[in-house]
Design a protein around this motif. Structure first.
Motif, PDB file in Angstrom:
ATOM      1  N   UNK A 237      41.893  42.544  41.846  1.00  0.00           N
ATOM      2  CA  UNK A 237      42.702  43.575  41.192  1.00  0.00           C
ATOM      3  C   UNK A 237      42.034  44.942  41.339  1.00  0.00           C
ATOM      4  N   UNK A 238      42.875  45.957  41.412  1.00  0.00           N
ATOM      5  CA  UNK A 238      42.340  47.314  41.488  1.00  0.00           C
ATOM      6  C   UNK A 238      41.715  47.687  40.150  1.00  0.00           C
ATOM      7  N   UNK A 239      40.499  48.157  40.196  1.00  0.00           N
ATOM      8  CA  UNK A 239      39.806  48.561  38.983  1.00  0.00           C
ATOM      9  C   UNK A 239      40.418  49.845  38.430  1.00  0.00           C
ATOM     10  N   UNK A 240      40.529  49.916  37.100  1.00  0.00           N
ATOM     11  CA  UNK A 240      41.128  51.088  36.463  1.00  0.00           C
ATOM     12  C   UNK A 240      40.404  52.356  36.889  1.00  0.00           C
ATOM     13  N   UNK A 241      41.166  53.337  37.347  1.00  0.00           N
ATOM     14  CA  UNK A 241      40.596  54.617  37.743  1.00  0.00           C
ATOM     15  C   UNK A 241      40.019  54.641  39.144  1.00  0.00           C
ATOM     16  N   UNK A 242      40.024  53.536  39.847  1.00  0.00           N
ATOM     17  CA  UNK A 242      39.461  53.463  41.194  1.00  0.00           C
ATOM     18  C   UNK A 242      40.606  53.430  42.195  1.00  0.00           C
ATOM     19  N   UNK A 243      40.651  54.377  43.113  1.00  0.00           N
ATOM     20  CA  UNK A 243      41.759  54.475  44.063  1.00  0.00           C
ATOM     21  C   UNK A 243      41.405  53.909  45.437  1.00  0.00           C
TER      22      UNK A 243
ATOM     23  N   UNK B 212      51.627  43.726  44.100  1.00  0.00           N
ATOM     24  CA  UNK B 212      51.559  44.054  42.676  1.00  0.00           C
ATOM     25  C   UNK B 212      52.162  42.909  41.877  1.00  0.00           C
ATOM     26  N   UNK B 213      51.542  42.580  40.752  1.00  0.00           N
ATOM     27  CA  UNK B 213      52.057  41.524  39.891  1.00  0.00           C
ATOM     28  C   UNK B 213      52.000  41.937  38.429  1.00  0.00           C
ATOM     29  N   UNK B 214      53.098  41.721  37.712  1.00  0.00           N
ATOM     30  CA  UNK B 214      53.116  42.045  36.287  1.00  0.00           C
ATOM     31  C   UNK B 214      52.441  40.940  35.498  1.00  0.00           C
ATOM     32  N   UNK B 215      51.595  41.332  34.539  1.00  0.00           N
ATOM     33  CA  UNK B 215      50.940  40.358  33.673  1.00  0.00           C
ATOM     34  C   UNK B 215      51.937  39.814  32.645  1.00  0.00           C
ATOM     35  N   UNK B 216      51.787  38.561  32.292  1.00  0.00           N
ATOM     36  CA  UNK B 216      52.642  37.977  31.257  1.00  0.00           C
ATOM     37  C   UNK B 216      51.787  37.136  30.305  1.00  0.00           C
ATOM     38  N   UNK B 217      52.293  36.998  29.080  1.00  0.00           N
ATOM     39  CA  UNK B 217      51.638  36.177  28.076  1.00  0.00           C
ATOM     40  C   UNK B 217      51.920  34.705  28.354  1.00  0.00           C
ATOM     41  N   UNK B 218      50.913  33.862  28.214  1.00  0.00           N
ATOM     42  CA  UNK B 218      51.080  32.429  28.414  1.00  0.00           C
ATOM     43  C   UNK B 218      50.378  31.655  27.299  1.00  0.00           C
ATOM     44  N   UNK B 219      50.932  30.508  26.966  1.00  0.00           N
ATOM     45  CA  UNK B 219      50.359  29.651  25.935  1.00  0.00           C
ATOM     46  C   UNK B 219      50.836  28.224  26.166  1.00  0.00           C
ATOM     47  N   UNK B 220      50.322  27.308  25.379  1.00  0.00           N
ATOM     48  CA  UNK B 220      50.786  25.933  25.471  1.00  0.00           C
ATOM     49  C   UNK B 220      52.276  25.887  25.153  1.00  0.00           C
TER      50      UNK B 220
ATOM     51  N   UNK C  93      47.602  45.848  40.335  1.00  0.00           N
ATOM     52  CA  UNK C  93      47.686  45.937  41.790  1.00  0.00           C
ATOM     53  C   UNK C  93      46.537  45.164  42.411  1.00  0.00           C
ATOM     54  N   UNK C  94      46.869  44.296  43.347  1.00  0.00           N
ATOM     55  CA  UNK C  94      45.853  43.539  44.069  1.00  0.00           C
ATOM     56  C   UNK C  94      45.553  44.257  45.379  1.00  0.00           C
ATOM     57  N   UNK C  95      44.277  44.352  45.698  1.00  0.00           N
ATOM     58  CA  UNK C  95      43.843  45.126  46.856  1.00  0.00           C
ATOM     59  C   UNK C  95      42.823  44.348  47.670  1.00  0.00           C
ATOM     60  N   UNK C  96      42.608  44.815  48.883  1.00  0.00           N
ATOM     61  CA  UNK C  96      41.466  44.406  49.691  1.00  0.00           C
ATOM     62  C   UNK C  96      40.592  45.647  49.839  1.00  0.00           C
ATOM     63  N   UNK C  97      39.336  45.519  49.493  1.00  0.00           N
ATOM     64  CA  UNK C  97      38.412  46.652  49.535  1.00  0.00           C
ATOM     65  C   UNK C  97      37.241  46.289  50.434  1.00  0.00           C
ATOM     66  N   UNK C  98      36.899  47.195  51.338  1.00  0.00           N
ATOM     67  CA  UNK C  98      35.868  46.911  52.334  1.00  0.00           C
ATOM     68  C   UNK C  98      34.657  47.812  52.147  1.00  0.00           C
TER      69      UNK C  98
END
Length: 286
Positions: A146-152, A159-167, A254-259
């Motif tokens: 995941x892209x770190x907050x504030x890091x471009x 991109x994937x939206x987070x959702x709440x999960x439980x039993x 946001x999911x990224x590849x960082x080199x």
């Protein structure tokens, strides 16, 4: 037998609508072009072109052949390109967050291994925040997470939206602090969730902390509390709480590849493969 030379001539004639122009582009005489088309038609037992002194048009069989010819010629070009190029050698040190590693990453790694069997892969699985530290320290060449907050930095993958999960069947008691199951610091997911709760004015209590998303899923399956996961990455045995609509809406990540700044040729090749792949796919993670 579909001779690729005949197919190339056929595709060129179809593209320029002229035997003469096709011969010029392929450096062939017009009689050679005609012979290639004649032998291809003879091979398949169908007329591919209708032609007279003034016009040239493909038959329905010609249209069908063109579709096949395009696929065959593209496959041949890729094969020739792979075997003309020097075999890649070396090592790639890849870091991946465990949610990606449990989902689409194996497919990409298999494709890379098939194409470049002489490259050694060294894979580190961990929280994205830790992977950033390893990359900055020069301990890995690439990270996927995941892209770190504030890091471009980084190449966006999806991109994937987070959702709440439980039993299954869980009804969250909204009169009490939310019982959270989150990954330990440093974690992009943790920071995003806590920021969303603070903005919405919800109180919360950490009931379980894990070093991995897999641990969070296990704790949620046990009924300890609620956790989060990107929507594209389902978790067996978990569903959104019955009153999930009353919980704060979580943002997308946001999911990224960082080199690393200096990238070897094998690492650069894997980076390009990651960028070209659809990592969302239609898979279901554990």
């Amino acid at each position: 037998m579909l001779n690729p030379i005949w197919l190339k001539t056929f595709a060129t004639v179809a593209a320029c609508h002229s035997f003469t122009e096709a011969g010029r582009q392929l450096d062939l005489t017009q009689s050679s072009v005609s012979e290639h088309i004649r032998r291809l038609e003879q091979s398949v037992g169908r007329r591919l072109f209708v032609r007279d002194t003034h016009s040239l048009a493909m038959t329905p069989d010609g249209e069908a052949m063109l579709a096949h010819a395009s696929v065959i010629l593209q496959a041949l070009a890729r094969a020739e390109s792979q075997f003309r190029a020097p075999r890649l050698k070396g090592r790639v040190r890849l870091g991946s967050s465990d949610d990606v590693a449990l989902g689409p990453l194996p497919t990409v790694l298999a494709a890379f291994r098939d194409a470049h069997p002489d490259v050694e892969l060294e894979i580190t699985i961990g929280m994205t925040g830790k992977l950033y530290e390893l990359l900055d320290a020069g301990s890995i060449d690439l990270l996927v997470g995941k892209r770190r907050l504030g890091d471009r930095r980084g190449v966006p993958l999806f991109t994937g939206r987070l959702e709440w999960l439980a039993r299954a069947g869980t009804l969250v008691d909204l009169s009490q602090p939310l019982p959270l199951i989150l990954v330990a610091e440093p974690s992009v997911t943790r920071a995003v969730v806590l920021d969303a709760l603070a903005e919405a004015g919800f109180s919360w209590q950490l009931v379980c902390t894990s070093s991995s998303h897999s641990g969070c899923i296990a704790a949620a399956r046990g009924g300890l509390g609620i956790t989060v996961r990107p929507q594209y990455l389902a978790a067996r045995g978990l569903t959104p709480p019955l009153n999930a609509a009353s919980l704060p809406t979580l943002p997308s990540v946001e999911f990224i590849a960082l080199a690393a700044k200096r990238l070897s040729r094998p690492a650069g090749t894997l980076l390009q493969l990651l960028h070209d792949s659809d990592l969302r796919g239609s898979w279901i993670g554990e």
